[in-house]
Structure formats: structure tokens, C-alpha cells
Design a protein around this motif. Sequence first.
Motif, PDB file in Angstrom:
ATOM      1  N   SER A 143      56.733  26.480  -0.259  1.00 26.89           N
ATOM      2  CA  SER A 143      55.393  26.310  -1.273  1.00 26.89           C
ATOM      3  C   SER A 143      56.060  25.247  -2.279  1.00 26.89           C
ATOM      4  O   SER A 143      54.952  24.806  -2.771  1.00 26.89           O
ATOM      5  CB  SER A 143      55.609  27.638  -1.833  1.00 26.89           C
ATOM      6  N   GLY A 144      56.727  24.874  -3.300  1.00 29.15           N
ATOM      7  CA  GLY A 144      56.642  24.416  -4.587  1.00 29.15           C
ATOM      8  C   GLY A 144      56.909  23.635  -4.212  1.00 29.15           C
ATOM      9  O   GLY A 144      56.542  22.587  -5.589  1.00 29.15           O
ATOM     10  N   ALA A 145      57.423  22.756  -2.817  1.00 26.27           N
ATOM     11  CA  ALA A 145      57.787  21.199  -2.699  1.00 26.27           C
ATOM     12  C   ALA A 145      56.746  20.809  -2.305  1.00 26.27           C
ATOM     13  O   ALA A 145      56.099  19.541  -1.612  1.00 26.27           O
ATOM     14  CB  ALA A 145      58.567  21.733  -1.964  1.00 26.27           C
ATOM     15  N   ALA A 146      55.776  21.374  -1.264  1.00 29.20           N
ATOM     16  CA  ALA A 146      54.122  20.879  -1.198  1.00 29.20           C
ATOM     17  C   ALA A 146      53.582  20.181  -1.578  1.00 29.20           C
ATOM     18  O   ALA A 146      53.367  19.886  -2.727  1.00 29.20           O
ATOM     19  CB  ALA A 146      53.488  22.173  -0.214  1.00 29.20           C
ATOM     20  N   ALA A 147      52.764  19.329  -1.110  1.00 32.43           N
ATOM     21  CA  ALA A 147      51.836  18.574  -1.495  1.00 32.43           C
ATOM     22  C   ALA A 147      50.545  18.642  -1.260  1.00 32.43           C
ATOM     23  O   ALA A 147      49.388  18.280  -2.433  1.00 32.43           O
ATOM     24  CB  ALA A 147      51.766  16.809   0.035  1.00 32.43           C
ATOM     25  N   GLU A 158      38.017  17.200   4.053  1.00 36.56           N
ATOM     26  CA  GLU A 158      39.394  17.340   3.158  1.00 36.56           C
ATOM     27  C   GLU A 158      39.718  17.629   2.198  1.00 36.56           C
ATOM     28  O   GLU A 158      38.897  16.547   1.184  1.00 36.56           O
ATOM     29  CB  GLU A 158      40.438  17.012   4.463  1.00 36.56           C
ATOM     30  N   SER A 159      40.468  18.106   1.399  1.00 38.14           N
ATOM     31  CA  SER A 159      40.343  18.709   0.650  1.00 38.14           C
ATOM     32  C   SER A 159      42.189  19.066  -0.198  1.00 38.14           C
ATOM     33  O   SER A 159      43.425  18.976   0.922  1.00 38.14           O
ATOM     34  CB  SER A 159      40.610  19.720  -0.552  1.00 38.14           C
ATOM     35  N   HIS A 160      42.671  18.683  -1.422  1.00 38.68           N
ATOM     36  CA  HIS A 160      44.395  19.330  -1.884  1.00 38.68           C
ATOM     37  C   HIS A 160      44.075  20.091  -2.896  1.00 38.68           C
ATOM     38  O   HIS A 160      42.966  20.195  -3.835  1.00 38.68           O
ATOM     39  CB  HIS A 160      45.112  17.839  -2.168  1.00 38.68           C
ATOM     40  N   VAL A 161      44.984  20.473  -3.457  1.00 37.65           N
ATOM     41  CA  VAL A 161      45.470  21.701  -4.374  1.00 37.65           C
ATOM     42  C   VAL A 161      46.964  20.871  -4.743  1.00 37.65           C
ATOM     43  O   VAL A 161      47.628  20.679  -4.380  1.00 37.65           O
ATOM     44  CB  VAL A 161      45.254  22.936  -4.176  1.00 37.65           C
ATOM     45  N   HIS A 162      46.955  21.658  -6.391  1.00 37.01           N
ATOM     46  CA  HIS A 162      48.307  21.356  -6.795  1.00 37.01           C
ATOM     47  C   HIS A 162      49.164  22.486  -6.652  1.00 37.01           C
ATOM     48  O   HIS A 162      48.864  23.638  -6.893  1.00 37.01           O
ATOM     49  CB  HIS A 162      48.086  21.275  -7.942  1.00 37.01           C
ATOM     50  N   ALA A 163      49.844  22.803  -4.937  1.00 35.70           N
ATOM     51  CA  ALA A 163      50.797  23.847  -4.876  1.00 35.70           C
ATOM     52  C   ALA A 163      51.352  24.311  -5.867  1.00 35.70           C
ATOM     53  O   ALA A 163      51.487  25.562  -5.670  1.00 35.70           O
ATOM     54  CB  ALA A 163      51.494  22.879  -3.998  1.00 35.70           C
ATOM     55  N   PRO A 164      52.113  24.166  -7.068  1.00 33.03           N
ATOM     56  CA  PRO A 164      53.291  24.946  -7.543  1.00 33.03           C
ATOM     57  C   PRO A 164      52.117  25.220  -8.578  1.00 33.03           C
ATOM     58  O   PRO A 164      52.890  26.499  -8.995  1.00 33.03           O
ATOM     59  CB  PRO A 164      53.503  23.571  -8.971  1.00 33.03           C
ATOM     60  N   ILE A 212      62.858  23.663   8.604  1.00 31.07           N
ATOM     61  CA  ILE A 212      63.395  21.641   8.583  1.00 31.07           C
ATOM     62  C   ILE A 212      63.251  20.850   7.498  1.00 31.07           C
ATOM     63  O   ILE A 212      61.904  21.460   6.249  1.00 31.07           O
ATOM     64  CB  ILE A 212      62.525  21.407   9.304  1.00 31.07           C
ATOM     65  N   ARG A 213      64.369  20.450   6.664  1.00 29.31           N
ATOM     66  CA  ARG A 213      64.255  19.968   5.902  1.00 29.31           C
ATOM     67  C   ARG A 213      63.198  18.745   5.438  1.00 29.31           C
ATOM     68  O   ARG A 213      63.055  17.586   6.293  1.00 29.31           O
ATOM     69  CB  ARG A 213      65.339  19.204   4.768  1.00 29.31           C
ATOM     70  N   GLY A 214      61.953  18.428   4.060  1.00 25.54           N
ATOM     71  CA  GLY A 214      61.043  18.053   4.045  1.00 25.54           C
ATOM     72  C   GLY A 214      61.899  17.450   2.731  1.00 25.54           C
ATOM     73  O   GLY A 214      61.684  17.982   1.707  1.00 25.54           O
ATOM     74  N   GLN A 215      61.200  16.028   2.538  1.00 28.59           N
ATOM     75  CA  GLN A 215      62.211  15.361   1.041  1.00 28.59           C
ATOM     76  C   GLN A 215      60.233  14.740   0.693  1.00 28.59           C
ATOM     77  O   GLN A 215      59.765  13.688   1.193  1.00 28.59           O
ATOM     78  CB  GLN A 215      62.898  14.472   1.536  1.00 28.59           C
ATOM     79  N   ILE A 216      60.609  14.458  -0.904  1.00 36.14           N
ATOM     80  CA  ILE A 216      59.236  14.341  -0.982  1.00 36.14           C
ATOM     81  C   ILE A 216      59.984  12.806  -1.907  1.00 36.14           C
ATOM     82  O   ILE A 216      60.272  14.048  -2.772  1.00 36.14           O
ATOM     83  CB  ILE A 216      57.908  14.933  -1.121  1.00 36.14           C
ATOM     84  N   CYS A 217      58.625  12.285  -2.763  1.00 38.60           N
ATOM     85  CA  CYS A 217      59.001  11.863  -4.038  1.00 38.60           C
ATOM     86  C   CYS A 217      57.971  11.409  -4.671  1.00 38.60           C
ATOM     87  O   CYS A 217      56.987  11.690  -3.701  1.00 38.60           O
ATOM     88  CB  CYS A 217      59.903  10.490  -3.821  1.00 38.60           C
ATOM     89  N   TYR A 221      55.518  25.992   8.873  1.00 36.19           N
ATOM     90  CA  TYR A 221      56.122  24.576   8.832  1.00 36.19           C
ATOM     91  C   TYR A 221      55.407  23.944   8.214  1.00 36.19           C
ATOM     92  O   TYR A 221      54.668  24.110   6.827  1.00 36.19           O
ATOM     93  CB  TYR A 221      55.880  23.925  10.291  1.00 36.19           C
ATOM     94  N   ARG A 222      54.103  23.153   7.971  1.00 33.15           N
ATOM     95  CA  ARG A 222      53.699  21.497   6.681  1.00 33.15           C
ATOM     96  C   ARG A 222      52.710  22.828   6.678  1.00 33.15           C
ATOM     97  O   ARG A 222      51.755  22.155   5.920  1.00 33.15           O
ATOM     98  CB  ARG A 222      53.599  20.675   7.632  1.00 33.15           C
ATOM     99  N   ASN A 223      52.088  23.817   7.022  1.00 33.97           N
ATOM    100  CA  ASN A 223      50.607  23.984   6.500  1.00 33.97           C
ATOM    101  C   ASN A 223      50.742  25.579   6.251  1.00 33.97           C
ATOM    102  O   ASN A 223      49.633  25.757   6.076  1.00 33.97           O
ATOM    103  CB  ASN A 223      50.273  24.449   8.311  1.00 33.97           C
ATOM    104  N   GLY A 224      51.754  25.708   5.396  1.00 31.74           N
ATOM    105  CA  GLY A 224      51.584  27.083   4.950  1.00 31.74           C
ATOM    106  C   GLY A 224      50.538  27.052   3.372  1.00 31.74           C
ATOM    107  O   GLY A 224      49.897  28.100   3.298  1.00 31.74           O
ATOM    108  N   ILE A 225      50.326  26.227   3.073  1.00 28.99           N
ATOM    109  CA  ILE A 225      49.883  26.133   2.091  1.00 28.99           C
ATOM    110  C   ILE A 225      48.336  25.803   2.434  1.00 28.99           C
ATOM    111  O   ILE A 225      46.970  26.932   1.678  1.00 28.99           O
ATOM    112  CB  ILE A 225      49.016  24.458   1.360  1.00 28.99           C
TER     113      ILE A 225
END
Length: 379
Positions: free
Chosen positions: A41-45, A149-155, A229-234, A335-339
Motif C-alpha cells: 500500500s505505502g509503496a504504490a504509485a 484514468e486518474s491517480h491518487v497519493h497512496a501513502p 512479488i517484489r515491486g521496486q519503484i523510484c 497484486y498491482r491493483n490494490g489501490i
Amino acid sequence: MPASVVILGGGIIGLSCAFEAASRGKRVTVVEPGAFGGQASGAAAGMLAPYTENPEQPDPFFHLCLDSLRRYPDWIRRVEEASGKRVELLHTGSLTVAMHEADVLPLQTRLAWQREHGAEAELVAGERLRQLEPLLSKQAAAALYCPGESHVHAPKLVVALAEACRKLGVRLLGGAGTIDLTDPGSAGGVAVTTGAYGVVEGDSLLICAGAWACQYAETLGFPVPVHPIRGQICSFDVPFGGVRHMVFSSQAYWVGKMDGALVCGASEDVAGYDASVTERGIGRLVRWGPRLFPFLEGRQPSLSWAGLRPATRDGWPLIGPVPGRPEIVMAAGHYRNGILLSPATAALAADILEGKASAARSAAFAPDRFAQTAGIASL
């Protein structure tokens, strides 16, 4: 007294389910072994992109994702009003970029069926594409533009959900330590034994433990194929608005946040429960960036992080009761769609607990679609 629900797992799914259950008048306790929102959750984009994430066909998973996207504006309004916090829901739209002419045909195929399901998308190229995303490489052949489509600040969403839950009277037990589901509990109910808080009892149990759900399910004699599955983000320091849309390529994505972070992800690998950041994983993202955004040439990330994404065999979540135990419901494996799937999952899980869920939707995501029950143990 109102029915009581114990939720195991304090990520985005667990907190969303707690918010929904409390909003429906339930007494809710959330048990989290570590920190709330500390993993996927905290690591998601924070991308809310059902059309981009589902390019193949309008299957039940696509419809669940689309339903969740449509719930988002009102759901976020409720969360923000309850918590008094803002979560930066941004309606930027998305661009899926084809760098070569050969990659345009799949976008055209996808566009044809997604328009029938409300995408309002278009294929853009040349000057139109440059106007939409000025910093994009001029080598890009075309892009599928999806304005919905949209996005949100996950943390920030995790923090707001936790606060909204508190104000609705949800009992949040973070840092609970070891969890044991073998305690028999009270007659007709469930019990969770924690290292820090002792026994927590309720009328029903929601297992929202992400990549750890398989461990708890096995305790119940009901193995499920959820694995990490480890997802790495920068992220790079880029003024907000420099990259205007969520931009997807075949190898990575880029999302600009209001705090000046251009988030780039995600490098994925199988590493068990190791959530450490690797030079190889982040390096791939750094090398790929300049191909779409030349201004990133020579730039190094200002921040790198990783999270464990709970994957299933078919990529669909597990949402439904444990066979033979209707008071125990799973909501895991997103998986990649929790948010994206948080509001729809929370509504479906609450409907299942109340016996209101449609048979068709419940069957599509039933936890027993893979596992063979080997005798369900009593809690």
C-alpha cells in the motif's frame, strides 16, 4: 449490539474494508502485525487505470476494476470528509506510448473494445501527442490517450483512511506482533490471538493480509495461491506538471505527484518476503527513463523503495468466504491493483458478510477457485 468484524491486515484493503464496515454500522477491529500501510500500500504509485491495466478483454476482473474507478470520486469525498485530510486524487488521464509503428496495432485493437465500455479514448500522434505531453521523446510513434484514468497519493490515502476509521470508532491495533488463528474463540464467532493485545474476538473475520494471506489460510486448512512479488519503484525531483499524464510504456510507467516527485515503476522480481531495494531493479528503471523522457538522461533518483505485491495464479484477487465458514471472508491477492480496487473490494466484502453479494460476482473471485480444501480447521 451491532455485529462485530475483526479485520486481519492494515494495508489499503484492510483499512478500506474497515471504513466500509464501520460506515454500515458494524463494530470493527483491525489487527495489523506491523505498521499500517507498510507494504504494498505505502509503496504504490496510486494509479487508477483499469483500461491501461486490462488491455485484453472485458472480463469480470476488468468490470470490477472499472466499477471501482467509478466509485472513487464519491468514496474519496467520504474518506476526506471523515478524516479531514486530502489525498490528492488527480484526474490527469493516461498515455500508453508506442515507440515503434509495429506497436500501434495492439493499441488500435484495445481501443476498439474499450470504447464500448466507456473509455472515451483516442489514438494520438504527431503534434497532438506533443501538445498533450511536451517532454515526451519525439521518437514516440503514437499513444493511446485515455482521459478518464486518474491517480491518487497512496501513502496519503492510507493515512486518511486510518484517521477516517478512527473517527468512525474503528479499533486499530497496529504492531500486534505474532498472529495465531488457532484459538477456538467464543461460540459462533471468531478469535485472533495477538502477541501484543491478547485475544481479539468478533462475529466475523476478514483476512486482508496481502502477501501473507496464504499463511493464515493454511492455518485454516485452506491453502490459497497468494505469493509475494517484489515491486521496486523510484522517483525523480521534477516540478509538478512537467509530466502531465500517467505515462505507460512496455517497460515502465511515470506518474507526477503534487509534491514534485516523478514516480517511476515498477521493476518486479520474485524474492520471497525480501522487500529490500536492489541496484539492478532500480537501475533498469533509470536506464529506461531517457528513452521516453530525454530530460531524464544522466539523472539519478532522489528516492527508491520497494513493496511486496500479493499475486495470484490468474492475477485476480480472492474475495469471498472460506468454504464451510461463511463468517470468515478473504479479501487478498490484489497484486498491482490494490489501490484501484479498494472501494469495490470493500463494498463486495461487506455485501458478502451481509449475504447481499450477487452470485456471479462472488463466483468470479471466489477463493476456492484454485484451492482444494483439505478439511477446514476450526478457529
